[in-house]
Design an enzyme around this catalytic site. Structure first.
Site, PDB file in Angstrom:
ATOM      1  N   CYS A  29      19.548  -0.300  -6.327  1.00  0.00           N
ATOM      2  CA  CYS A  29      20.355   0.292  -5.246  1.00  0.00           C
ATOM      3  C   CYS A  29      21.766  -0.266  -5.307  1.00  0.00           C
ATOM      4  O   CYS A  29      21.950  -1.475  -5.430  1.00  0.00           O
ATOM      5  CB  CYS A  29      19.728  -0.011  -3.883  1.00  0.00           C
ATOM      6  SG  CYS A  29      20.654   0.732  -2.520  1.00  0.00           S
ATOM      7  N   LEU A  81      20.596   0.261  10.896  1.00  0.00           N
ATOM      8  CA  LEU A  81      21.852  -0.201  11.500  1.00  0.00           C
ATOM      9  C   LEU A  81      21.978  -1.732  11.443  1.00  0.00           C
ATOM     10  O   LEU A  81      22.995  -2.267  11.038  1.00  0.00           O
ATOM     11  CB  LEU A  81      21.929   0.300  12.951  1.00  0.00           C
ATOM     12  CG  LEU A  81      23.293   0.241  13.611  1.00  0.00           C
ATOM     13  CD1 LEU A  81      24.288   1.155  12.916  1.00  0.00           C
ATOM     14  CD2 LEU A  81      23.197   0.635  15.094  1.00  0.00           C
ATOM     15  N   ASN A  97      10.970  -9.121   6.189  1.00  0.00           N
ATOM     16  CA  ASN A  97      10.066  -9.652   5.179  1.00  0.00           C
ATOM     17  C   ASN A  97      10.866 -10.660   4.382  1.00  0.00           C
ATOM     18  O   ASN A  97      11.793 -10.277   3.670  1.00  0.00           O
ATOM     19  CB  ASN A  97       9.651  -8.509   4.239  1.00  0.00           C
ATOM     20  CG  ASN A  97       8.203  -8.178   4.377  1.00  0.00           C
ATOM     21  OD1 ASN A  97       7.340  -9.039   4.284  1.00  0.00           O
ATOM     22  ND2 ASN A  97       7.946  -6.909   4.622  1.00  0.00           N
ATOM     23  N   CYS A  99      17.592  -7.633   1.013  1.00  0.00           N
ATOM     24  CA  CYS A  99      16.719  -6.644   0.390  1.00  0.00           C
ATOM     25  C   CYS A  99      16.556  -6.944  -1.101  1.00  0.00           C
ATOM     26  O   CYS A  99      17.552  -7.057  -1.823  1.00  0.00           O
ATOM     27  CB  CYS A  99      17.331  -5.259   0.603  1.00  0.00           C
ATOM     28  SG  CYS A  99      16.516  -3.958  -0.346  1.00  0.00           S
ATOM     29  N   CYS A 152      22.276  -4.679   0.042  1.00  0.00           N
ATOM     30  CA  CYS A 152      21.994  -5.405   1.297  1.00  0.00           C
ATOM     31  C   CYS A 152      21.453  -6.796   0.951  1.00  0.00           C
ATOM     32  O   CYS A 152      20.597  -6.931   0.073  1.00  0.00           O
ATOM     33  CB  CYS A 152      20.989  -4.636   2.144  1.00  0.00           C
ATOM     34  SG  CYS A 152      21.620  -3.030   2.640  1.00  0.00           S
ATOM     35  N   GLU A 159       8.939   1.501  -7.295  1.00  0.00           N
ATOM     36  CA  GLU A 159       7.771   1.257  -6.441  1.00  0.00           C
ATOM     37  C   GLU A 159       7.517   2.431  -5.513  1.00  0.00           C
ATOM     38  O   GLU A 159       8.451   3.089  -5.058  1.00  0.00           O
ATOM     39  CB  GLU A 159       8.044   0.042  -5.556  1.00  0.00           C
ATOM     40  CG  GLU A 159       8.117  -1.248  -6.317  1.00  0.00           C
ATOM     41  CD  GLU A 159       8.451  -2.407  -5.385  1.00  0.00           C
ATOM     42  OE1 GLU A 159       8.655  -3.503  -5.896  1.00  0.00           O
ATOM     43  OE2 GLU A 159       8.514  -2.200  -4.156  1.00  0.00           O
ATOM     44  N   CYS A 179      10.480  -3.940   0.248  1.00  0.00           N
ATOM     45  CA  CYS A 179      10.966  -3.007  -0.761  1.00  0.00           C
ATOM     46  C   CYS A 179      11.592  -3.737  -1.950  1.00  0.00           C
ATOM     47  O   CYS A 179      12.438  -4.596  -1.803  1.00  0.00           O
ATOM     48  CB  CYS A 179      11.938  -2.097  -0.018  1.00  0.00           C
ATOM     49  SG  CYS A 179      13.455  -1.642  -0.725  1.00  0.00           S
ATOM     50  N   CYS A 226       5.461   6.262   0.962  1.00  0.00           N
ATOM     51  CA  CYS A 226       6.825   5.727   0.981  1.00  0.00           C
ATOM     52  C   CYS A 226       7.362   5.759  -0.454  1.00  0.00           C
ATOM     53  O   CYS A 226       6.761   5.175  -1.349  1.00  0.00           O
ATOM     54  CB  CYS A 226       6.793   4.296   1.523  1.00  0.00           C
ATOM     55  SG  CYS A 226       8.389   3.469   1.426  1.00  0.00           S
TER      56      CYS A 226
HETATM   57  N1  SAH Z   1      18.284   2.515   1.530  1.00  0.00           N
HETATM   58  C1  SAH Z   1      17.658   3.051   2.668  1.00  0.00           C
HETATM   59  C2  SAH Z   1      16.176   3.292   2.490  1.00  0.00           C
HETATM   60  C3  SAH Z   1      15.425   2.276   1.709  1.00  0.00           C
HETATM   61  S1  SAH Z   1      15.328   0.677   2.464  1.00  0.00           S
HETATM   62  C4  SAH Z   1      17.924   2.188   3.881  1.00  0.00           C
HETATM   63  O1  SAH Z   1      18.412   1.081   3.725  1.00  0.00           O
HETATM   64  O2  SAH Z   1      17.657   2.654   4.995  1.00  0.00           O
HETATM   65  C5  SAH Z   1      14.113   1.022   3.726  1.00  0.00           C
HETATM   66  C6  SAH Z   1      14.110   0.063   4.884  1.00  0.00           C
HETATM   67  O3  SAH Z   1      13.655  -1.227   4.471  1.00  0.00           O
HETATM   68  C7  SAH Z   1      15.492  -0.130   5.506  1.00  0.00           C
HETATM   69  O4  SAH Z   1      15.407   0.033   6.908  1.00  0.00           O
HETATM   70  C8  SAH Z   1      15.808  -1.556   5.143  1.00  0.00           C
HETATM   71  O5  SAH Z   1      16.675  -2.142   6.055  1.00  0.00           O
HETATM   72  C9  SAH Z   1      14.430  -2.197   5.120  1.00  0.00           C
HETATM   73  N2  SAH Z   1      14.357  -3.463   4.397  1.00  0.00           N
HETATM   74  C10 SAH Z   1      14.929  -3.796   3.230  1.00  0.00           C
HETATM   75  N3  SAH Z   1      14.629  -5.080   2.905  1.00  0.00           N
HETATM   76  C11 SAH Z   1      13.842  -5.549   3.891  1.00  0.00           C
HETATM   77  C12 SAH Z   1      13.203  -6.807   4.153  1.00  0.00           C
HETATM   78  N4  SAH Z   1      13.334  -7.826   3.323  1.00  0.00           N
HETATM   79  N5  SAH Z   1      12.470  -6.912   5.267  1.00  0.00           N
HETATM   80  C13 SAH Z   1      12.322  -5.868   6.128  1.00  0.00           C
HETATM   81  N6  SAH Z   1      12.898  -4.686   5.953  1.00  0.00           N
HETATM   82  C14 SAH Z   1      13.655  -4.514   4.850  1.00  0.00           C
HETATM   83 FE1  SF4 Z   2      19.656  -0.272  -0.713  1.00  0.00          FE
HETATM   84 FE2  SF4 Z   2      17.874  -2.068   0.126  1.00  0.00          FE
HETATM   85 FE3  SF4 Z   2      20.158  -1.724   1.460  1.00  0.00          FE
HETATM   86 FE4  SF4 Z   2      18.291   0.190   1.543  1.00  0.00          FE
HETATM   87  S1  SF4 Z   2      18.112  -1.881   2.355  1.00  0.00           S
HETATM   88  S2  SF4 Z   2      20.519   0.446   1.213  1.00  0.00           S
HETATM   89  S3  SF4 Z   2      17.444  -0.013  -0.538  1.00  0.00           S
HETATM   90  S4  SF4 Z   2      19.970  -2.458  -0.643  1.00  0.00           S
END
Ligand code: SAH
Ligand code: SF4
Length: 343
Positions: free
Chosen positions: A115, A216, A291, A122, A119, A95, A334, A108
């Site tokens: 990944c 963080l 989100n 995510c 997380c 994406e 994302c 973006c």
């Molecule tokens: N992997 C990197 C960059 C991609 S994710 C990282 O984690 O920083 C980009 C941002 O989207 C990160 O700050 C992550 O915490 C946030 N993100 C991921 N899933 C999300 C969600 N469901 N709602 C809001 N922010 C989210």
């Molecule tokens: Fe990977 Fe999503 Fe965590 Fe960013 S927020 S490190 S894209 S799993």
């Protein structure tokens, strides 16, 4: 049947393109011309490079392709935000999101297919990991967004799918290409990491002037272990130490991303701990409304809890903003569009 995939021109800088031209018996300045066509003018086929002699075009067409991804799906929100699902040469998809703001336009981009960090809030993290993207595939996303944007793309944020610092070489190469070939200032390039300390330390040494964002989400190691399982071996203290090094070596301020999750990391004591941890550092906190993703127990914090959290950080002397919610209604978190499409 063996499928022969053409090499991609995207990903090569003008000097590498010049060396390639030399191997065809052409002068190296052809590298400048090719770079202008593929990066500045954004052509999608080799035949469109009109000022090149037909002999070089023929050689290029035999061995190379421009390397732009194919569009699989596009979604547009009422605020102008648009999201592209792009297919790469090996049929993997990623994406990319275009974000118009008043006075600027931000692209973006993704750095990995899936990944490995995983997380729990995510959609990308929950979809597993397939592979790293190449520098050409990263820049290709910017070019696809640029082709559809109503104003010039002047910011690029590495906040799509994937952890950029776990795909370090391609990320850094693409940063150089965006700065040198697309003319985007290093200050307008933001790399977001969920806290991969060795990558932060390496980036600090690059002399690149890019903005570092660190996701963080908590000051507590056990909580981060739960939220960001793939990078749990680095403590919050080690991450903040690496950021301190980044600030002192680059002179750039660090942004900390903090996703507010209802009843989990959004209390006043959580805010106070964050404020105490960060107040001595040249940084800025960006509070992100979560989100919600389907079937996830994690829910966004209410507006009033988010405001209280923000006010507590201000009281601690930390600079803080709340991220504008953009792209509502287009699977904006994302990885969500891809998750729906491959499911
Ligand atoms: N992997 C990197 C960059 C991609 S994710 C990282 O984690 O920083 C980009 C941002 O989207 C990160 O700050 C992550 O915490 C946030 N993100 C991921 N899933 C999300 C969600 N469901 N709602 C809001 N922010 C989210
Ligand atoms: Fe990977 Fe999503 Fe965590 Fe960013 S927020 S490190 S894209 S799993």
């Amino acid at each position: 049947m063996i499928e022969i995939t053409a090499k991609s021109l995207l990903g090569l800088n003008r000097f590498e393109l010049g060396s390639m031209a030399e191997t065809f018996g052409e002068p190296t300045f052809r590298g400048n011309q090719i770079a202008d066509w593929i990066y500045r003018k954004g052509i999608i086929s080799i035949g469109a490079m009109r000022n090149l002699p037909s002999s070089i075009l023929r050689r290029l067409e035999e061995e190379y392709c421009v390397g732009r991804p194919d569009l699989l799906k596009e979604q547009k929100a009422t605020d102008g935000t648009f999201k592209l699902l792009l297919q790469l040469q090996d049929k993997c998809s990623v994406e990319a999101v275009g974000l118009p703001y008043s006075g600027r336009f931000s692209a973006c981009v993704s750095t990995q297919v899936g990944c490995p960090v995983g997380c729990v809030f995510c959609a990308t993290g929950l979809s597993g990991f397939k592979r790293n993207l190449t520098a050409g595939e990263i820049v290709g996303q910017v070019l696809e967004l640029k082709a559809r944007a109503e104003k010039p793309v002047d910011h690029v944020v590495f906040m799509g799918m994937g952890e950029p610092l776990l795909n370090y070489d391609a990320t850094v190469k693409s940063l150089h290409l965006l700065a040198q070939e697309l003319g985007i200032s290093g200050r307008n390039l933001t790399v977001s990491t969920s806290g991969y300390v060795p990558g932060i330390m390496r980036l600090a040494d690059e002399n690149l002037q890019v903005t570092l964002a660190v996701s963080l989400h908590s000051t507590d190691d056990a909580m981060r272990q739960q939220l960001v399982p793939g990078l749990a071996r680095w403590s919050v203290a080690e991450i903040v130490q690496a950021c301190t090094t980044y600030v002192s070596q680059t002179g750039r301020r660090v942004t900390f991303e903090y996703c507010l999750i209802d009843g989990f990391n959004d209390s006043i004591p959580h805010a106070r701990k964050l404020g105490v941890l960060l107040k001595a550092l040249n940084c800025h906190v960006n509070l992100i409304p979560l989100n919600p993703i389907p079937d996830s127990p994690y829910k966004p914090s209410s507006t009033s809890r988010s405001s209280d959290f923000q006010n507590e950080l201000i009281r601690c002397g930390v600079k803080v903003t709340r991220r504008q919610r953009k792209g509502t209604g287009i699977d904006a978190a994302c990885g969500q569009l891809r998750q729906k499409s491959v499911a």
